[in-house]
Design an enzyme around this catalytic site. Sequence first.
Site, PDB file in Angstrom:
ATOM      1  N   GLU A 226      -9.268  -7.983   3.980  1.00 46.77           N
ATOM      2  CA  GLU A 226      -8.847  -8.559   5.268  1.00 46.77           C
ATOM      3  C   GLU A 226      -8.892 -10.090   5.252  1.00 46.77           C
ATOM      4  OE1 GLU A 226     -11.058  -6.860   8.563  1.00 46.77           O
ATOM      5  OE2 GLU A 226      -9.769  -5.099   8.608  1.00 46.77           O
TER       6      GLU A 226
ATOM      7  N   LYS B 241      -1.225  -0.182  14.880  1.00 52.18           N
ATOM      8  CA  LYS B 241      -1.811   0.162  16.183  1.00 52.18           C
ATOM      9  C   LYS B 241      -0.721   0.252  17.242  1.00 52.18           C
ATOM     10  CE  LYS B 241      -6.210  -2.116  15.274  1.00 52.18           C
ATOM     11  NZ  LYS B 241      -7.091  -3.218  15.582  1.00 52.18           N
TER      12      LYS B 241
ATOM     13  N   HIS C 158     -14.082   8.876 -16.636  1.00 56.00           N
ATOM     14  CA  HIS C 158     -13.516  10.170 -17.018  1.00 56.00           C
ATOM     15  C   HIS C 158     -12.284  10.521 -16.186  1.00 56.00           C
ATOM     16  CE1 HIS C 158     -16.860  11.243 -19.744  1.00 56.00           C
ATOM     17  NE2 HIS C 158     -17.453  10.308 -19.012  1.00 56.00           N
TER      18      HIS C 158
END
Length: 443
Positions: free
Chosen positions: A285, A420, A306
């Site tokens: 951010e 949003k 792995h």
Amino acid sequence: MAITLNTKYLRKFVSDSEFSAMQPFVETAHRLVTERTGLGNDFLGWLTLPNDYDKEEFARIKKAAETIIQTSQVLLVIGIGGSYLGSRAVIEALKSPFYDSLTKNTPEIYFLGNNISSNYFNNIISLCEGKDVCVNVISKSGTTTEPAIAFRLVKKYMESRYGKEANKRIYATTDKAKGTLKTMADLEGYETFVIPDNIGGRYSVLTAVGLLPIACAGIDIDKLMKGAADAVEKYFDPNLQKNDCYKYAAIRNILLRKNYTTEITVAYEPSMQCFQEWIKQLFGESEGKNNKGLFPSSMIFSTDLHSLGQYVQQGMRNLCETVLWIKDVQYNTTIGEDSRNLDELNFLAGRTLQEVNEKAFLGTTLAHTAGGVPNTVIEIDEMNAYTMGQLIYFYEKACAISAYLLGVNPFDQPGVQLYKSNMFALLGKPGYEDKKEELGKML
Ligand code: PA5
């Protein structure tokens, strides 16, 4: 007890002259931070917080934590992003990723409001059955959708269990004066704690945002603040050669300009996983704007060797690694001798798991370096509240310096708004009618 930056594996990637050339730029970034003249300078409260935090509130946090510990077996922490990652990171790193299942005299701590999953929510509520519960709802703006929805549901749940007494079990951490959560807390009479105006969410772990849940887990918050306070002094020198925090910021900048666009923060302790998430938010951010910034990612080794190890060794060469290496561990199991030696591991008899982990770290660092992945190592003597405080401050300051080196505002996040408003429009929130129509044509 210390944190040290080890740059010896970087030699073939960053020359001494490239490094020294960063000195004037780092000095400028240092001045922007310390003289408070850079972009976003309204949000520099974290800089001196470890020394000038509100002592009266700090005492109240400890008192509230004591009450929660004495009266509850579960603490629900509602918050998202900077309003929960820091406390979760510290609790897991200092206690255990299995903190909730361990035998202890502090409450289980569950984090909600950090997603919108109905299953997740209901799983947590069912974990509260038969246990006394307290709630810490955390939101600086007081209007963030995810925690607001979770709190609406949890409030109802608490009222159904405790009636009017529920209010005494709810603690709100929010703005000192404004926002829906503040209004609600005042109306309902919740005890409140303040997120200072000059500290943004991702920089708030050492405010009440992080401190109350951390104290509820039985962690010594005085030591945490002491570690951070010592780091204020330790990481103040503008001289790059003497300041590990600035060194790290400079290295990131050099590597980015050499096209190492993804930084993998690596840890060999699974307990650091949430701390890695906190780092990802901090850098993501703060730096990821104006088409700039290293992409922050994380891996736990040897686990991910792995699954992702092949890519790191031979995939696209845009990766660099920052390893968090913890030298001393709390428990150190010794591997025993086996008379039949069918697993052919007797060569390890008498050696400790930590020794094997260390060789995995060294072997991997050498392999990845040989494969073209620059490795920077942050060595942590021992993970405890003090070193954690130092580490938090190290990262906070390194992030601010890194962002100023890139020429971006470290303290805003304009890019998180679009999802949003799209979500509100699609949900039919009043005021979003035009947007809804526009999106409707695209779906
Ligand atoms: O760093 C930030 O500012 C964000 O991640 C916020 O912490 C997050 O969006 C939560 O915001 P709030 O505390 O206002 O609910």
